[in-house]
Motif scaffolding. Structure first.
Motif, PDB file in Angstrom:
ATOM      1  N   GLY A  23      -7.189  -3.025   3.491  1.00  0.00           N
ATOM      2  CA  GLY A  23      -6.641  -2.145   2.475  1.00  0.00           C
ATOM      3  C   GLY A  23      -5.710  -1.078   2.992  1.00  0.00           C
ATOM      4  N   VAL A  24      -5.668  -0.870   4.318  1.00  0.00           N
ATOM      5  CA  VAL A  24      -4.719   0.098   4.871  1.00  0.00           C
ATOM      6  C   VAL A  24      -3.307  -0.411   4.595  1.00  0.00           C
ATOM      7  CG1 VAL A  24      -3.817   1.095   7.001  1.00  0.00           C
ATOM      8  CG2 VAL A  24      -6.285   0.960   6.630  1.00  0.00           C
ATOM      9  N   ALA A  25      -2.476   0.449   4.034  1.00  0.00           N
ATOM     10  CA  ALA A  25      -1.166   0.007   3.556  1.00  0.00           C
ATOM     11  C   ALA A  25      -0.099  -0.002   4.637  1.00  0.00           C
ATOM     12  CB  ALA A  25      -0.710   0.892   2.391  1.00  0.00           C
ATOM     13  N   ARG A  26      -0.216   0.912   5.601  1.00  0.00           N
ATOM     14  CA  ARG A  26       0.878   1.042   6.559  1.00  0.00           C
ATOM     15  C   ARG A  26       0.358   1.516   7.902  1.00  0.00           C
ATOM     16  NH1 ARG A  26       5.199   4.080   8.581  1.00  0.00           N
ATOM     17  NH2 ARG A  26       7.216   3.060   8.299  1.00  0.00           N
ATOM     18  N   VAL A  27       0.854   0.926   8.989  1.00  0.00           N
ATOM     19  CA  VAL A  27       0.474   1.364  10.330  1.00  0.00           C
ATOM     20  C   VAL A  27       1.703   1.375  11.224  1.00  0.00           C
ATOM     21  CG1 VAL A  27      -1.916   0.535  10.197  1.00  0.00           C
ATOM     22  CG2 VAL A  27      -0.133  -0.960  11.091  1.00  0.00           C
ATOM     23  N   CYS A  28       1.616   2.183  12.269  1.00  0.00           N
ATOM     24  CA  CYS A  28       2.651   2.245  13.301  1.00  0.00           C
ATOM     25  C   CYS A  28       2.073   1.658  14.580  1.00  0.00           C
ATOM     26  CB  CYS A  28       3.092   3.687  13.523  1.00  0.00           C
ATOM     27  SG  CYS A  28       4.298   3.891  14.864  1.00  0.00           S
ATOM     28  N   VAL A  29       2.723   0.628  15.105  1.00  0.00           N
ATOM     29  CA  VAL A  29       2.268  -0.069  16.304  1.00  0.00           C
ATOM     30  C   VAL A  29       3.288   0.122  17.411  1.00  0.00           C
ATOM     31  CG1 VAL A  29       1.712  -2.309  17.329  1.00  0.00           C
ATOM     32  CG2 VAL A  29       1.020  -1.810  14.973  1.00  0.00           C
ATOM     33  N   VAL A  30       2.809   0.531  18.591  1.00  0.00           N
ATOM     34  CA  VAL A  30       3.676   0.641  19.762  1.00  0.00           C
ATOM     35  C   VAL A  30       3.113  -0.251  20.863  1.00  0.00           C
ATOM     36  CG1 VAL A  30       4.472   2.144  21.622  1.00  0.00           C
ATOM     37  CG2 VAL A  30       4.562   2.930  19.258  1.00  0.00           C
ATOM     38  N   ASP A  31       3.972  -1.099  21.397  1.00  0.00           N
ATOM     39  CA  ASP A  31       3.627  -1.994  22.505  1.00  0.00           C
ATOM     40  C   ASP A  31       4.251  -1.408  23.764  1.00  0.00           C
ATOM     41  OD1 ASP A  31       3.046  -4.090  24.191  1.00  0.00           O
ATOM     42  OD2 ASP A  31       3.985  -5.650  22.964  1.00  0.00           O
ATOM     43  N   ALA A  84      -1.399   9.974  25.788  1.00  0.00           N
ATOM     44  CA  ALA A  84      -1.810   9.255  24.586  1.00  0.00           C
ATOM     45  C   ALA A  84      -2.216  10.167  23.438  1.00  0.00           C
ATOM     46  CB  ALA A  84      -2.949   8.297  24.920  1.00  0.00           C
ATOM     47  N   GLU A  85      -3.002  11.198  23.714  1.00  0.00           N
ATOM     48  CA  GLU A  85      -3.530  12.011  22.616  1.00  0.00           C
ATOM     49  C   GLU A  85      -2.409  12.628  21.786  1.00  0.00           C
ATOM     50  OE1 GLU A  85      -6.938  15.376  21.714  1.00  0.00           O
ATOM     51  OE2 GLU A  85      -5.845  15.468  23.610  1.00  0.00           O
ATOM     52  N   SER A  86      -1.355  13.091  22.447  1.00  0.00           N
ATOM     53  CA  SER A  86      -0.273  13.753  21.700  1.00  0.00           C
ATOM     54  C   SER A  86       0.609  12.753  20.952  1.00  0.00           C
ATOM     55  CB  SER A  86       0.586  14.598  22.646  1.00  0.00           C
ATOM     56  OG  SER A  86       1.271  13.782  23.577  1.00  0.00           O
ATOM     57  N   TRP A  87       0.576  11.482  21.345  1.00  0.00           N
ATOM     58  CA  TRP A  87       1.401  10.481  20.673  1.00  0.00           C
ATOM     59  C   TRP A  87       0.630   9.727  19.590  1.00  0.00           C
ATOM     60  CZ3 TRP A  87       6.613   9.543  21.181  1.00  0.00           C
ATOM     61  CH2 TRP A  87       7.274  10.247  22.199  1.00  0.00           C
ATOM     62  N   LEU A  88      -0.690   9.677  19.704  1.00  0.00           N
ATOM     63  CA  LEU A  88      -1.487   8.984  18.707  1.00  0.00           C
ATOM     64  C   LEU A  88      -1.600   9.799  17.422  1.00  0.00           C
ATOM     65  CD1 LEU A  88      -4.459   7.660  20.875  1.00  0.00           C
ATOM     66  CD2 LEU A  88      -2.689   6.259  19.773  1.00  0.00           C
ATOM     67  N   ALA A  89      -1.669   9.088  16.298  1.00  0.00           N
ATOM     68  CA  ALA A  89      -2.001   9.734  15.033  1.00  0.00           C
ATOM     69  C   ALA A  89      -3.486  10.079  15.038  1.00  0.00           C
ATOM     70  CB  ALA A  89      -1.694   8.782  13.880  1.00  0.00           C
ATOM     71  N   PRO A  90      -3.927  11.026  14.224  1.00  0.00           N
ATOM     72  CA  PRO A  90      -5.366  11.272  14.104  1.00  0.00           C
ATOM     73  C   PRO A  90      -6.088   9.980  13.731  1.00  0.00           C
ATOM     74  CG  PRO A  90      -4.135  13.026  13.043  1.00  0.00           C
ATOM     75  CD  PRO A  90      -3.130  11.973  13.414  1.00  0.00           C
ATOM     76  N   PRO A 116      11.142   7.040  20.942  1.00  0.00           N
ATOM     77  CA  PRO A 116      11.780   8.043  20.082  1.00  0.00           C
ATOM     78  C   PRO A 116      10.825   9.198  19.814  1.00  0.00           C
ATOM     79  CG  PRO A 116      12.079   5.820  19.202  1.00  0.00           C
ATOM     80  CD  PRO A 116      11.078   5.709  20.305  1.00  0.00           C
ATOM     81  N   ALA A 117      11.348  10.403  19.824  1.00  0.00           N
ATOM     82  CA  ALA A 117      10.500  11.589  19.671  1.00  0.00           C
ATOM     83  C   ALA A 117       9.770  11.614  18.336  1.00  0.00           C
ATOM     84  CB  ALA A 117      11.349  12.852  19.827  1.00  0.00           C
ATOM     85  N   ASP A 118      10.316  10.964  17.314  1.00  0.00           N
ATOM     86  CA  ASP A 118       9.679  11.042  15.996  1.00  0.00           C
ATOM     87  C   ASP A 118       8.406  10.200  15.896  1.00  0.00           C
ATOM     88  OD1 ASP A 118      10.695   8.476  15.860  1.00  0.00           O
ATOM     89  OD2 ASP A 118      11.808   8.783  13.998  1.00  0.00           O
ATOM     90  N   LEU A 119       8.082   9.474  16.960  1.00  0.00           N
ATOM     91  CA  LEU A 119       6.816   8.743  16.971  1.00  0.00           C
ATOM     92  C   LEU A 119       5.648   9.611  17.403  1.00  0.00           C
ATOM     93  CD1 LEU A 119       7.774   5.313  18.602  1.00  0.00           C
ATOM     94  CD2 LEU A 119       7.173   5.730  16.215  1.00  0.00           C
ATOM     95  N   ARG A 120       5.941  10.743  18.007  1.00  0.00           N
ATOM     96  CA  ARG A 120       4.870  11.596  18.530  1.00  0.00           C
ATOM     97  C   ARG A 120       3.920  12.017  17.406  1.00  0.00           C
ATOM     98  NH1 ARG A 120       4.206  14.613  23.216  1.00  0.00           N
ATOM     99  NH2 ARG A 120       6.348  14.172  23.890  1.00  0.00           N
ATOM    100  N   GLY A 121       2.644  11.738  17.615  1.00  0.00           N
ATOM    101  CA  GLY A 121       1.621  12.141  16.667  1.00  0.00           C
ATOM    102  C   GLY A 121       1.411  11.190  15.508  1.00  0.00           C
TER     103      GLY A 121
END
Length: 267
Positions: A93-101, A215-221, A160-165
């Motif tokens: 049911g999660v609608a959207r995710v951001c994946v980084v490889d 990792a902590e600063s780049w991951l979403a909560p 890209p900086a806009d991925l942070r968090g």
């Protein structure tokens, strides 16, 4: 004399020590596309030790053919277990995710993760990065059909900086072979794949430490980083993730001979 018969190819491969000679013979014959001279060349290269995947131009990973080229790390079948863990981390049911490889190589992990999540109806933003320009070029070809962006650079510096968090799934197939064990790897790996994709430093965890540091600063909560390790490295790897503010856990598959350490950012 041109090699044309399946038994001849099998015999030559067996003589070179190929364990799955029949399977490899069928694939080489397919790749030669009816050209006896090309088959001779492919067989000679394989017998001399060139990885089969380089000769075919692809590797099968989770049921899909992913493009590879000489000089690019060939994803191991056991690493499919890491993808299992990443996909399972996204609740139905999660609608959207951001994946980084990260340390993406040919992009196989990102490709399979995104394909499976999109098949569930989840919208996925895919970004990948690698320090090796050969890997970056290969990943761009593989991920372009998935609308994935691939960047060149050293770990998080490439992103890209806009991925942070806001990264939900951080796939980081970092090298984890200790430096003094690289010489023990099969010749196909140590003689053909880039050392930067194999050598993890003194205890094999140097790159994991650098990933954990950012990792902590780049991951979403609630987002997680997924890293493959050896079983003997789990305790240290979990301690590293914990020291950088992440909640660690380990998953292991006896069937796949695979161990994945996962670090999750608190909500």
């Amino acid at each position: 004399m041109a090699v044309s018969a399946f038994p001849d190819v099998v015999r030559a491969l067996r003589g070179a020590g190929c364990v799955f000679a029949e399977d490899e013979a069928a694939l080489l014959i397919e790749a030669a596309a009816g050209d006896p001279a090309r088959l001779d060349g492919l067989l000679a290269d394989r017998v001399s030790g060139t990885p089969l995947e380089y000769l075919l131009g692809w590797v099968e990973f989770r049921g899909a053919r992913v493009g590879v080229r000489p000089g690019v790390f060939v994803p191991r079948q056991r690493t499919a277990f890491l993808v299992d863990q990443a996909v399972a981390a996204v609740a139905p049911g999660v609608a959207r995710v951001c994946v980084v490889d990260l340390c993406c190589g040919c992009g196989a992990l990102g490709s399979s993760t995104v394909t499976e999540l999109r098949a569930r109806g989840c919208e996925v933003e895919l970004v990948a990065a690698d320090i090796d320009p050969v890997a970056v070029a290969c990943a761009r070809e593989n991920l372009a059909p998935l609308r994935g962006e691939v960047f060149a650079g050293d770990l998080f510096d490439a992103l890209p900086a806009d991925l942070r968090g806001r990264i939900d799934l951080l796939l980081a197939n970092t090298p984890y072979v200790p430096s003094d064990r690289v010489a023990d790897l099969p010749p196909e790996a140590r003689e053909h794949e880039p050392r930067v994709a194999l050598d993890g430093g003194a205890d094999g965890l140097d790159v994991l430490r650098r990933v954990a540091d950012g990792a902590e600063s780049w991951l979403a909560p609630g987002g997680s980083v997924f890293v493959e390790t050896g079983t003997a490295q789990v305790e240290t790897a979990c301690a590293v993730l914990r020291a950088h503010g992440l909640v660690p856990r380990m998953e292991h598959s006896e069937q796949d001979y695979a161990t994945v350490v996962i670090g999750t950012r608190a909500h």
